[in-house]
Scaffold this motif. Structure first.
Motif, mmCIF file in Angstrom:
data_model
loop_
_atom_site.group_PDB
_atom_site.id
_atom_site.type_symbol
_atom_site.label_atom_id
_atom_site.label_comp_id
_atom_site.label_asym_id
_atom_site.label_seq_id
_atom_site.Cartn_x
_atom_site.Cartn_y
_atom_site.Cartn_z
ATOM 1 N N GLN A 1 62.658 25.041 70.338
ATOM 2 C CA GLN A 1 61.583 24.785 69.367
ATOM 3 C C GLN A 1 60.237 24.553 70.048
ATOM 4 O O GLN A 1 59.233 24.305 69.383
ATOM 5 C CB GLN A 1 61.935 23.568 68.496
ATOM 6 C CG GLN A 1 63.133 23.799 67.597
ATOM 7 C CD GLN A 1 62.901 24.924 66.616
ATOM 8 O OE1 GLN A 1 61.821 25.043 66.052
ATOM 9 N NE2 GLN A 1 63.898 25.775 66.427
ATOM 10 N N VAL B 1 66.260 22.472 63.370
ATOM 11 C CA VAL B 1 65.527 23.565 64.009
ATOM 12 C C VAL B 1 64.417 24.075 63.084
ATOM 13 O O VAL B 1 63.871 25.152 63.288
ATOM 14 C CB VAL B 1 66.428 24.743 64.465
ATOM 15 C CG1 VAL B 1 67.433 24.271 65.500
ATOM 16 C CG2 VAL B 1 67.115 25.415 63.299
ATOM 17 N N GLY B 2 64.097 23.279 62.091
ATOM 18 C CA GLY B 2 62.918 23.582 61.273
ATOM 19 C C GLY B 2 63.161 24.534 60.115
ATOM 20 O O GLY B 2 62.226 25.138 59.600
ATOM 21 N N ARG C 1 71.949 20.614 61.606
ATOM 22 C CA ARG C 1 71.280 21.299 62.704
ATOM 23 C C ARG C 1 70.157 22.206 62.192
ATOM 24 O O ARG C 1 69.109 22.318 62.813
ATOM 25 C CB ARG C 1 72.309 22.092 63.521
ATOM 26 C CG ARG C 1 71.732 23.077 64.487
ATOM 27 C CD ARG C 1 70.712 22.484 65.420
ATOM 28 N NE ARG C 1 71.315 21.593 66.399
ATOM 29 C CZ ARG C 1 70.608 20.841 67.236
ATOM 30 N NH1 ARG C 1 69.287 20.858 67.222
ATOM 31 N NH2 ARG C 1 71.224 20.052 68.091
ATOM 32 N N MET D 1 69.052 23.908 72.051
ATOM 33 C CA MET D 1 68.614 24.132 70.666
ATOM 34 C C MET D 1 67.250 23.501 70.419
ATOM 35 O O MET D 1 66.417 24.022 69.683
ATOM 36 C CB MET D 1 69.612 23.501 69.683
ATOM 37 C CG MET D 1 71.004 24.059 69.736
ATOM 38 S SD MET D 1 71.077 25.765 69.257
ATOM 39 C CE MET D 1 71.147 25.612 67.482
ATOM 40 N N THR D 2 67.045 22.343 71.028
ATOM 41 C CA THR D 2 65.810 21.594 70.834
ATOM 42 C C THR D 2 64.672 22.190 71.664
ATOM 43 O O THR D 2 63.551 22.347 71.177
ATOM 44 C CB THR D 2 66.048 20.121 71.218
ATOM 45 O OG1 THR D 2 67.201 19.675 70.526
ATOM 46 C CG2 THR D 2 64.879 19.262 70.843
ATOM 47 N N VAL E 1 59.568 19.445 62.672
ATOM 48 C CA VAL E 1 59.976 20.290 63.793
ATOM 49 C C VAL E 1 58.916 21.352 64.037
ATOM 50 O O VAL E 1 58.517 21.626 65.172
ATOM 51 C CB VAL E 1 61.350 20.938 63.508
ATOM 52 C CG1 VAL E 1 61.689 21.949 64.589
ATOM 53 C CG2 VAL E 1 62.428 19.878 63.409
ATOM 54 N N LYS E 2 58.430 21.940 62.947
ATOM 55 C CA LYS E 2 57.405 22.982 63.073
ATOM 56 C C LYS E 2 56.132 22.435 63.731
ATOM 57 O O LYS E 2 55.375 23.170 64.350
ATOM 58 C CB LYS E 2 57.054 23.543 61.683
ATOM 59 C CG LYS E 2 58.185 24.334 61.062
ATOM 60 C CD LYS E 2 58.056 25.800 61.385
ATOM 61 C CE LYS E 2 59.228 26.608 60.863
ATOM 62 N NZ LYS E 2 59.944 27.304 61.920
ATOM 63 N N SER F 1 68.119 29.111 66.538
ATOM 64 C CA SER F 1 67.024 28.148 66.691
ATOM 65 C C SER F 1 65.706 28.860 66.983
ATOM 66 O O SER F 1 64.670 28.564 66.380
ATOM 67 C CB SER F 1 67.369 27.160 67.811
ATOM 68 O OG SER F 1 66.337 26.221 67.967
#
Lengths: 326, 250
Positions: free
Chosen positions: B164, A212-213, A208, B160-161, B77-78, B103
């Motif tokens: 971002q 989340v980066g 996880r 959580m997603t 993700v960033k 997150s």
């Protein structure tokens, strides 16, 4: 909605609030100074071991890094501080101890960069071999470390230029306690920061955290370096307080014992290092007096009981007791 | 329309097994794209290749035209490419609130700061409360994740997603394991996702797929079998053969 914001903020703040039982270990440390002044030499060694165990808690209890080689950084710090005095003639206690921390941290950074690409059993074996390699290096570099005979000729100047070392170790006890307090405040701040919480996330679910980066490897190397620096400080204090360093500071048994002390007290709660270390070392001292040959049996028995019945350590058992009462 | 996410000739093998073959897939901004196919078609593998959990053997992944093939999952993700997991990847022993806060802290760049108390970051906490309210989780904010019913846990996975602020979301079977009586909760949340986000959803439930998607891609044995509007796919003979003939389990 406003109410939800308030509840959420309050809920998160509640976790890091100072609670009154937190005063207990510190009161005990101060009380020991007055109540058992004859035992301050042992007290100093306990305080140093608490710093060492606390550093282990940062990586094991919070970031979930398992290691059987944490003595590598304790030893690096001890030799660094010791050699600074023995070879270069610098014996100012605070800076020499900090030098131990820097070298310990450096060793942690370099080894951690490689080690922390692995996990589980591979990581465990690699940490173990790292410490063994360092011990063998120290053994081979006899000219610098004194090898098997140990490093002699460490001479530490009076603390702050005025407080000289007394026979009963009062000065050193106070010095070690102040260092412990600083280390503890640093550790407590870290674990409640967003950085600290990200470590808990990595321990809880690394998949996880990637999702989340989070740059997971970088985070782990960072806390490993901080932890190794703290272990190095403990090693530096150890070298100063004994004025003597042997290969034992890098030994497998030292890595194992610090792990045992932390697990005994309870991981991931900072104070586990205090309780586990104090109980282990006091018991060791008492049992050794009682039976110089079989004291380890008593320690072993205690461990079996703790591991079987109080999986989360002594503090975990206390917590369970309180929950059951209320 | 601008292309949000594109794969070019993506290929992946595990030993002799080719799990992804020459996949060309393109998502425009705001797309609602469903990826379907029988079990073992390589859907999750494809998501793993897009999200960076796996490295492809051939081909490229482009995000808003930029080649991200060599970037780590975290870096992707960033850049705005976030995913959910088929099996919950949550911090089961932490509160729902703190899951989302972790997150958000990462997105806000607070994750490197070891000195500032995480609870002092009001902006992050307030945003977490907003996201939880958006997903109708506000009453569960203080519960531990493992105490929630599974359907709600799937919502946390989406939270959580969302935290971002992605431009592309990959949803890997968001309703998997959720009792059918609860699956409408998930569906409502997906339907209400912000318009500007391009969404790729893997799903077995054809009701969800046909209600949600504007484009459907059918993956069989790692390769794209058919692609088109829901109506095209429903009438496609090859697709019918796969789903009604051998190898279909849906």
């Amino acid at each position: 909605m406003t109410e939800h914001y308030q509840t959420a903020r309050h809920f998160l703040r509640e976790r890091e609030r100072w609670r009154w039982p937190e005063a207990l270990p510190w009161l005990a440390i101060v009380a020991a100074f007055f109540i058992v002044p004859d035992y301050l030499a042992l007290g100093t060694q306990i305080v140093i071991a608490i710093i060492f165990a606390l550093s282990l808690d940062l990586i094991l209890g919070y970031a979930g890094i398992i290691t059987l080689g944490h003595a590598a950084y304790f030893g690096a710090g001890a030799y660094a501080t010791g050699m600074l005095s023995a070879h270069l003639g610098w014996g100012e206690p605070i800076s020499a101890m900090l030098f131990g921390g820097i070298i310990g941290g450096l060793a942690g950074f370099i080894s951690g960069w490689v080690l922390l690409r692995y996990h589980g059993l591979t990581l465990l074996m690699l940490t173990l071999t790292t410490a063994i390699l360092m011990q063998e290096t120290a053994n081979a570099a006899e000219e610098w470390t004194g090898g098997f005979d140990g490093l002699v000729g460490i001479s530490i100047w009076p603390l702050l230029g005025t407080f000289d070392y007394d026979l009963w170790g009062k000065t050193y006890y106070c010095f070690a306690v102040v260092v412990l307090l600083v280390c503890f405040l640093v550790a407590r701040t870290i674990v409640h920061s967003a950085f600290g919480r990200s470590l808990v996330g990595i321990k809880g679910n690394v998949e996880r955290m990637h999702g989340v980066g989070t740059p997971v490897h970088g985070r782990l190397v960072t806390i490993y370096t901080i932890s190794a620096a703290m272990a190095g400080v403990a090693g530096g204090l150890f070298a100063e307080s004994n004025a003597y360093v042997t290969l034992d500071v890098l030994s497998f048994s030292r890595s194992g014992v610090v792990l045992i002390m932390l697990v005994l007290g309870g991981t991931g709660r900072l104070y586990g290092a205090f309780v586990g270390t104090a109980v282990y070392m006091t018991l060791e001292d008492e049992l050794a007096k009682l039976s110089p040959e079989f004291w380890e049996f008593g320690i072993g028995l205690l461990l079996v009981v703790v591991v079987l019945f109080f999986r989360r350590g002594l503090l975990g058992a206390l917590e369970d007791l309180r929950v059951r009462r209320s | 329309m601008t292309v949000a996410l594109e794969t070019v000739g993506l290929g992946k093998s595990f030993g002799a097994l080719q799990v992804t073959r020459d996949v060309h897939l393109s998502l425009a901004a705001g797309d609602r794209h469903a990826l379907i196919g029988p079990n073992g078609a390589g859907k999750t593998t494809l998501v793993n290749l897009m999200s960076g959990a796996l490295a492809p053997d051939q081909g490229q992944v482009l995000l808003a035209g930029r080649d991200i093939t060599t970037l780590s999952q975290a870096r992707r993700v960033k850049q705005g490419l976030a995913r959910t997991y088929q099996i919950n990847q949550l911090f089961a022993d932490l509160s729902v609130l703190e899951n989302v806060v972790i997150s958000l802290s990462e997105r806000a760049g607070a994750g490197w700061n070891p000195w500032r108390r995480s609870s002092a970051n009001s902006a992050v906490i307030d945003e977490a409360v907003v996201i939880l309210a958006q997903l109708d989780l506000q009453d569960h904010a203080l519960s531990l994740v493992r105490e929630l019913p599974y359907g709600r846990q799937r919502l946390v996975e989406i939270a959580m997603t969302l935290a971002q602020r992605p431009s592309v979301m990959l949803l890997d079977e968001p309703a998997a394991g959720v009792p059918s009586a609860e699956s409408h909760i998930i569906l409502d949340v997906i339907a209400a996702l912000p318009d500007h986000i391009a969404v790729l959803i893997i799903e077995h439930d054809m009701d969800i797929v046909f209600r949600f998607a504007t484009t459907i891609t059918v993956l069989v044995a790692g390769a794209i079998l058919a692609q088109g509007s829901p109506a095209d796919i429903a009438n496609d003979e090859q697709v019918q053969a796969v789903y009604l003939g051998d190898g279909g389990d849906v």
